[in-house]
Design an enzyme around this catalytic site. Sequence first.
Site, PDB file in Angstrom:
ATOM      1  N   PHE A 188      12.573 -37.772 -88.512  1.00  0.00           N
ATOM      2  CA  PHE A 188      13.112 -39.136 -88.317  1.00  0.00           C
ATOM      3  C   PHE A 188      13.214 -39.909 -89.625  1.00  0.00           C
ATOM      4  CE2 PHE A 188      10.652 -38.170 -84.352  1.00  0.00           C
ATOM      5  CZ  PHE A 188      11.758 -37.838 -83.582  1.00  0.00           C
ATOM      6  N   ILE A 217      16.112 -30.756 -88.960  1.00  0.00           N
ATOM      7  CA  ILE A 217      14.884 -31.425 -88.516  1.00  0.00           C
ATOM      8  C   ILE A 217      14.849 -31.564 -86.998  1.00  0.00           C
ATOM      9  CG2 ILE A 217      14.579 -32.617 -90.700  1.00  0.00           C
ATOM     10  CD1 ILE A 217      15.654 -35.173 -89.333  1.00  0.00           C
ATOM     11  N   GLY A 218      15.812 -30.943 -86.337  1.00  0.00           N
ATOM     12  CA  GLY A 218      15.780 -30.966 -84.872  1.00  0.00           C
ATOM     13  C   GLY A 218      17.113 -31.143 -84.173  1.00  0.00           C
ATOM     14  N   ILE A 261      32.965 -34.141 -81.417  1.00  0.00           N
ATOM     15  CA  ILE A 261      31.637 -33.689 -80.991  1.00  0.00           C
ATOM     16  C   ILE A 261      31.660 -32.164 -81.041  1.00  0.00           C
ATOM     17  CG2 ILE A 261      29.966 -33.652 -79.100  1.00  0.00           C
ATOM     18  CD1 ILE A 261      30.354 -36.398 -80.586  1.00  0.00           C
ATOM     19  N   LYS A 289      26.145 -30.089 -76.297  1.00  0.00           N
ATOM     20  CA  LYS A 289      24.818 -30.099 -75.684  1.00  0.00           C
ATOM     21  C   LYS A 289      23.774 -30.710 -76.627  1.00  0.00           C
ATOM     22  CE  LYS A 289      21.858 -27.184 -72.918  1.00  0.00           C
ATOM     23  NZ  LYS A 289      21.531 -25.839 -72.482  1.00  0.00           N
ATOM     24  N   THR A 290      23.750 -30.234 -77.870  1.00  0.00           N
ATOM     25  CA  THR A 290      22.750 -30.778 -78.797  1.00  0.00           C
ATOM     26  C   THR A 290      23.105 -32.220 -79.165  1.00  0.00           C
ATOM     27  OG1 THR A 290      23.901 -29.739 -80.646  1.00  0.00           O
ATOM     28  CG2 THR A 290      22.018 -28.569 -79.735  1.00  0.00           C
ATOM     29  N   GLN A 321      20.705 -35.412 -78.814  1.00  0.00           N
ATOM     30  CA  GLN A 321      20.423 -36.334 -79.918  1.00  0.00           C
ATOM     31  C   GLN A 321      20.541 -37.788 -79.461  1.00  0.00           C
ATOM     32  OE1 GLN A 321      22.763 -35.408 -83.352  1.00  0.00           O
ATOM     33  NE2 GLN A 321      21.225 -36.215 -84.734  1.00  0.00           N
ATOM     34  N   GLU A 338      21.954 -41.585 -86.375  1.00  0.00           N
ATOM     35  CA  GLU A 338      21.511 -42.975 -86.494  1.00  0.00           C
ATOM     36  C   GLU A 338      22.047 -43.835 -85.338  1.00  0.00           C
ATOM     37  OE1 GLU A 338      19.510 -42.750 -89.045  1.00  0.00           O
ATOM     38  OE2 GLU A 338      20.439 -40.937 -89.834  1.00  0.00           O
TER      39      GLU A 338
END
Lengths: 748, 327
Positions: free
Chosen positions: A251, A477-478, A639, A643-644, A648, A715
């Site tokens: 984050f 980071i994810g 996009i 899915k991810t 997010q 963000e």
Amino acid sequence: MNEAFFDKKDYKPLDRVDGRLKVTGAAKYSAEYALPNMAYAVLIGSRIAKGTIKSIDSKAAERAPDVLAVISYVNAIKVPGYQPKGKHPSEPSTQGQPLRVFFDNKIVSNDQPIVAVVATSFEKARHAATLVKIQYNKEQHMTDLEANAAKAVLPASGKKNPKSPTADYDRGEKNAFESAPVKFEAEYVLPTEVHNPMELQSITAHWEADDKLTVYDKVQGTKMTQKNFAKEWNLPEENVKCIATFVGGAFGNGLHNWPHETAAIIAAKQVKRPVKLVLTREQMFTMVGYRPRTWQKIQVGATKDGKLVAINHHSVGQTSSYEEFTESTLQQTRMMYASPNVSTRYRILPLNLATPIWMRGPGEATGAFALESAMDEVAHEIGMDPIDFRLANYTESDPDKNMPWSTKYMRECYEEGKKRIGWENRKLKPGSLRDGEWLVGYGMGTGTFGANRNAATVHAELDSDGNLVMHCAITDIGPGTGTAMVQIASNTTGLPTEKITFHLGNSTFPNAGLQGGSSTVNSVGPAVLAACNALKEQLITMAAGKGNAAFTSAKPDDLMFDKTEIQLGGKSAKLTLGDLLKQNNIDKIETTNESKPDENRNKYSMNAFSMHFAMVHVHPFTGQVRVKKIVCCADAGTIVSPKTAASQMIGGATGGIGMALTEDAMMDHRFGRYITKDLADYHVPVHADVPEIDVYFVNKPDLLADPVGSKGLGEIAIIGVAPAIANAVFNATGKRIRELPITPDKLI
Amino acid sequence: MIQFQYERVTTAKAAISGLANNSNARFIAGGTNLVDLMKRNVTAPTKLVDINMVPLKDIQQQNGKTSIGALALNSAVADNKLIIEKHPLLSQALNAGASAQIRNMATVGGNMMQRTRCPYFYDTALPCNKREPGSGCGALQGLNRMHAIFGTSDKCIAVHPSDMCIALVALDASVVVAGPKGERRIPFEEFHRLPGNQPEKDNTLQNNEMIISVEIPDNAFNKNAHYMKVRDRASYAFALVSVAAALHMDGKVIKEARLAMGGVAHKPWRLKEAEQALAGKPATEETFRQAAKIAMQGAKAFKYNAFKLKLGPNVIVEALKNAAGLV
């Protein structure tokens, strides 16, 4: 890339390519590298906020079983890059100089790392750490933002350059607010918030030779880390390697290299063994940055029929005494609405705290709480629906930069969001709706963030079986970076996703910037695209060279794979990849391609936009708030990975619930110490706090921003969520809470 | 972590003698609080006596009372059919506490023995009379939003953190303890103590005593019982204020009431005067508001917890309304 690129009928959202590794524990994080002869370091933090270390008695600790070293400024080896005149060689988060750990006896913040105890096991190091006795000379500290706000300063960047985002800004008439028919003024406070990713910050530092350093480090930039430690240890860059294959959330707190990292590297050098250092959860509050507590005052002038006349927005945020941390708290105010007159004043207050660092939706999320709350407040004052009020001040170009938008599809977000949340049920008059004893309210807030793009390079290799392997130094980071890149490559080449691998998180791979500022897909995606097209060009040249006439004038866009069959313009050219490579006596082709921002950046204002809608229940007697539904709408360009991307947005909205309702790092200023510093006292939302979150993407590419058409998502997923909830609470109760979080005590 | 001795016992007798001659020995069962305290260097036992193997997990009904073994897990008690049927207030309170994972580890005895969550108690760099007698109370002039409004002293304003205990004190439970001199019973209300001049003492257990069980006398409060907990998030947070409310109804009239509060005192706070005010009255919001007013008499707020003076009575009224079926 045409508009329908990611909109094909057979387009299936891909599951995370590394999902199985993560859920089975096979993914290796920075604290999970078991190196031979490894030692373990535990950090001791200062117990005062300002002063000097009088003495360190480490005798008992040194005598404790299997302790290898007790390291402090007294005996730490000299870090070659530390400059005597207060300079640390690594990049500061903005202006100033990062803290030099173990450099001298000065204490500038509470829990500043001052001693590392190194032992052959973690438990032994932790035990020995309790035996170290430290005496201090205490000095008067200053940690209270509001009490000292008058001492806040204009950051050096703003002083030096009047065009800097931190500089004072005036558009139109400075005093226009005073004469506006409707005048609104309020102050808002956002508390200190802490990133608190699930994975604790950790590093395993290994000197493979006297001048060769490898770090397994939880960071958001492997190249940044490589550069910083090369400078700090006066080494050629190629002698420093940073590995961050998996990062368990960040984050933003991995956007800076922190003192604990240098402490581990010093310790490894000193005990001549690899050293692992993992921060405790409490140390996550004090050693790896935070979202600075920020006081804001906003004035909004409008006409009675809802046209903005003026916005004045002033903010004061925390920073440390040694680095000038700044963020874009006031950007959104300058460009979101068509107000002819806008003034912003950005100030920071150096305090006896560690340096903050950008936290998801950095300044914009803070600023949006004030701006989007104020917009709601003014709409209420003039009796207008807050969406109608915003639409009445919609701007078709960037009034700050005086440039056209590259793309902006917020009208679609207003329409879709209204429908999905059930906005027609909302009443203008607060406190009008009930469900049993509970008051019901609806609110919304908007957000924006620059569609940032950096240069990035990708290396790609294609073998005769159709396996495509790519490498890039970017971290994940994810959000699912590997997944998104695989999808871009698959869509560009036609190769099935299971034949494509994207390796990341290693400084020896081709260059990429930080994973931060919503820039990864916008930056690395185009490099993947370029590499795929370069491979196709090589194949076309090879095919044409071997007498396949159809290929002589072919372009990369004409070529697609069907498994290992090369097709031109959808028709089989009866050419298989294996045969073509064999004919050319090679077993693979490879390419390295860089992609970087172009001149369109000077002609257009490029931004992603979001809009969040919340429906809440508030109990009138107990003050409990329950968010019942959230709708997130995003204009984020293409996009790539539906899915991810949706995940997010859900994660961002959840963070926004925390901002609005629960998160608060409280400090007792008598001691300059946090008192909510674990996950029991510092409340992040739990499952029971998170309702259904419905995500809508406009999904229209912005091809001016980058060839993938993506504008970034990380963000905007959180920017605007907190005011949406605060506005919904007002709509439910008629109570306006201007200091977050909105806990039950504030509503009874 | 400081080195310590570890002993596993299988009988209560062995457990009790395991503590003998060592004032720094502690029992450990679920460890959901003690391990945290050890990690933070708040407490450093030189010996841990692991009592998990002692057979004290039974929940049974006999002789007009329900007996719950001290080592019964919080989740096992909350889900127990007998408890749900006869003492739903207790089941609700247990489920309002901690998280599912913690409830699966924590025991009834351990729940009673847990220490306060006052942040000054947990940070060894800050003053706390409970942790270090004589060092001062950090919360008194500090950030005391979570702190007590009843029964405080100038030495300590910490609150007892349990939910389970609020229900148990309301249900007139007793605590069966065993020590070197044999067994005795402590009324639940007398088990925990107010801080006074000795905030380091949380309860009235004597040296080397062990909790064996908790007994709840049969009662008629199972039809109209409600545990309400108001906290900073929907789950997994300590109470700002919680209320255990139980009514024995005779038609629309309250025959007898039980009322206790959590998050407001150094011990589970029983509200006997308010209970008396409810007895014989019709179950109306007005009755409840009157009782709540009586309940709050003597409350004293500090800088950051004045909201509890308003939240407290509101939660009492809401809990009673729920118990009476008015919501």
